[in-house]
Design an enzyme around this catalytic site. Structure first.
Site, PDB file in Angstrom:
ATOM      1  CG  HIS A 109      -0.298   0.046   2.653  1.00  0.00           C
ATOM      2  ND1 HIS A 109       0.127  -1.016   3.487  1.00  0.00           N
ATOM      3  CD2 HIS A 109       0.327   1.086   3.163  1.00  0.00           C
ATOM      4  CE1 HIS A 109       0.575  -0.683   4.225  1.00  0.00           C
ATOM      5  NE2 HIS A 109       1.043   0.399   4.302  1.00  0.00           N
TER       6      HIS A 109
HETATM    7  P1  TYD Z   1      -2.270  -3.835   7.059  1.00  0.00           P
HETATM    8  O1  TYD Z   1      -2.379  -2.488   6.746  1.00  0.00           O
HETATM    9  O2  TYD Z   1      -2.680  -4.689   6.164  1.00  0.00           O
HETATM   10  O3  TYD Z   1      -0.865  -4.381   7.666  1.00  0.00           O
HETATM   11  P2  TYD Z   1       0.688  -4.150   6.765  1.00  0.00           P
HETATM   12  O4  TYD Z   1       0.727  -3.187   5.788  1.00  0.00           O
HETATM   13  O5  TYD Z   1       1.615  -4.053   7.797  1.00  0.00           O
HETATM   14  O6  TYD Z   1       0.696  -5.720   6.202  1.00  0.00           O
HETATM   15  O7  TYD Z   1      -3.065  -3.927   8.494  1.00  0.00           O
HETATM   16  C1  TYD Z   1      -3.468  -5.255   8.877  1.00  0.00           C
HETATM   17  C2  TYD Z   1      -4.921  -4.933   9.951  1.00  0.00           C
HETATM   18  O8  TYD Z   1      -4.740  -4.086  10.972  1.00  0.00           O
HETATM   19  C3  TYD Z   1      -5.705  -4.173   8.996  1.00  0.00           C
HETATM   20  O9  TYD Z   1      -7.145  -4.622   9.184  1.00  0.00           O
HETATM   21  C4  TYD Z   1      -5.759  -2.781   9.404  1.00  0.00           C
HETATM   22  C5  TYD Z   1      -5.293  -3.059  10.924  1.00  0.00           C
HETATM   23  N1  TYD Z   1      -4.653  -1.999  11.523  1.00  0.00           N
HETATM   24  C6  TYD Z   1      -5.076  -0.969  12.755  1.00  0.00           C
HETATM   25  O10 TYD Z   1      -6.316  -1.358  13.056  1.00  0.00           O
HETATM   26  N2  TYD Z   1      -4.032  -0.236  13.204  1.00  0.00           N
HETATM   27  C7  TYD Z   1      -3.096   0.091  12.615  1.00  0.00           C
HETATM   28  O11 TYD Z   1      -2.286   0.873  13.319  1.00  0.00           O
HETATM   29  C8  TYD Z   1      -2.369  -0.718  11.486  1.00  0.00           C
HETATM   30  C9  TYD Z   1      -1.145  -0.410  10.990  1.00  0.00           C
HETATM   31  C10 TYD Z   1      -3.381  -1.805  11.097  1.00  0.00           C
END
Ligand code: TYD
Length: 133
Positions: A50
Site C-alpha cells: 500500500h
Molecule cells: P495492514 O495495513 O494490512 O498491515 P501491513 O501493511 O503491515 O501488512 O493492516 C492489517 C490490519 O490491521 C488491517 O485490518 C488494519 C489494521 N490496523 C489497525 O487497526 N491499526 C493500525 O495502526 C494498523 C497499522 C493496522
C-alpha cells in the site's frame, strides 16, 4: 535512493552494559502519533502492499532483519533493514512491500498519523494514478 526516502541514524548510547538507542523529537521530521510493530511474521509472508496519502512512517528492525521494496511509480528500490540504530523514513506517495522476515524479526513503525483506513491506497493501479505514473 528514491527521492525523499532516507535511512536515518538513530542516536545510540554505547555501553558495555548494552546499547541504548533514542528516537526523540529532533530525530524525525514529524511528531509521532502512533507506534505499532510487526512480529512473529512467517518468513514467506508479505506485509505492506500500500501507499499513504498523508501518513509518513519510520521503520526500524528492532530485532532480526527484513526487506522493504519501495516504489514511487517510476523507480523501485530494495532495502534491507537489520540494525536497531538505523531506520527507514518513508514519505507519502511511496508503495511499500515488506518481505523476507528473518526468524524473530520485529519491525517497529513510528507513524505521523493515527490509523485511518481512508489514508491508505491499497490498489496498485490507483497508486500509479495518484503519483501520475
Ligand atoms: P495492514 O495495513 O494490512 O498491515 P501491513 O501493511 O503491515 O501488512 O493492516 C492489517 C490490519 O490491521 C488491517 O485490518 C488494519 C489494521 N490496523 C489497525 O487497526 N491499526 C493500525 O495502526 C494498523 C497499522 C493496522
Amino acid at each position: 535512493m528514491i527521492e525523499k526516502v532516507h535511512i536515518l541514524d538513530i542516536p545510540k548510547i554505547a555501553d558495555p552494559r548494552g546499547n541504548l538507542a533514542v528516537v526523540e523529537k529532533e530525530t524525525l521530521p514529524y511528531e509521532i502519533k502512533r507506534v505499532y510493530y510487526l512480529y512473529d511474521v512467517p518468513s514467506d509472508a508479505y506485509r505492506g502492499g500500500h501507499s499513504h496519502k498523508e501518513c509518513q512512517e519510520f521503520l526500524v528492525a528492532l530485532s532480526g532483519s527484513f526487506e522493504v521494496v519501495l516504489d514511487n511509480g517510476f523507480q523501485k528500490q530494495r532495502i534491507t533493514l537489520n540494525k536497531p540504530n538505523k531506520g527507514l523514513l518513508i514519505p507519502t506517495g511511496i508503495w511499500r512491500e515488506l518481505e523476507n522476515f528473518s526468524s524473530g524479526a520485529v519491525c517497529l513503525v513510528l507513524a505521523s498519523h493515527v490509523y485511518l483506513e481512508d489514508d491508505y491506497i491499497r490498489k496498485y493501479d490507483e497508486f500509479l494514478i495518484s503519483v501520475n505514473a
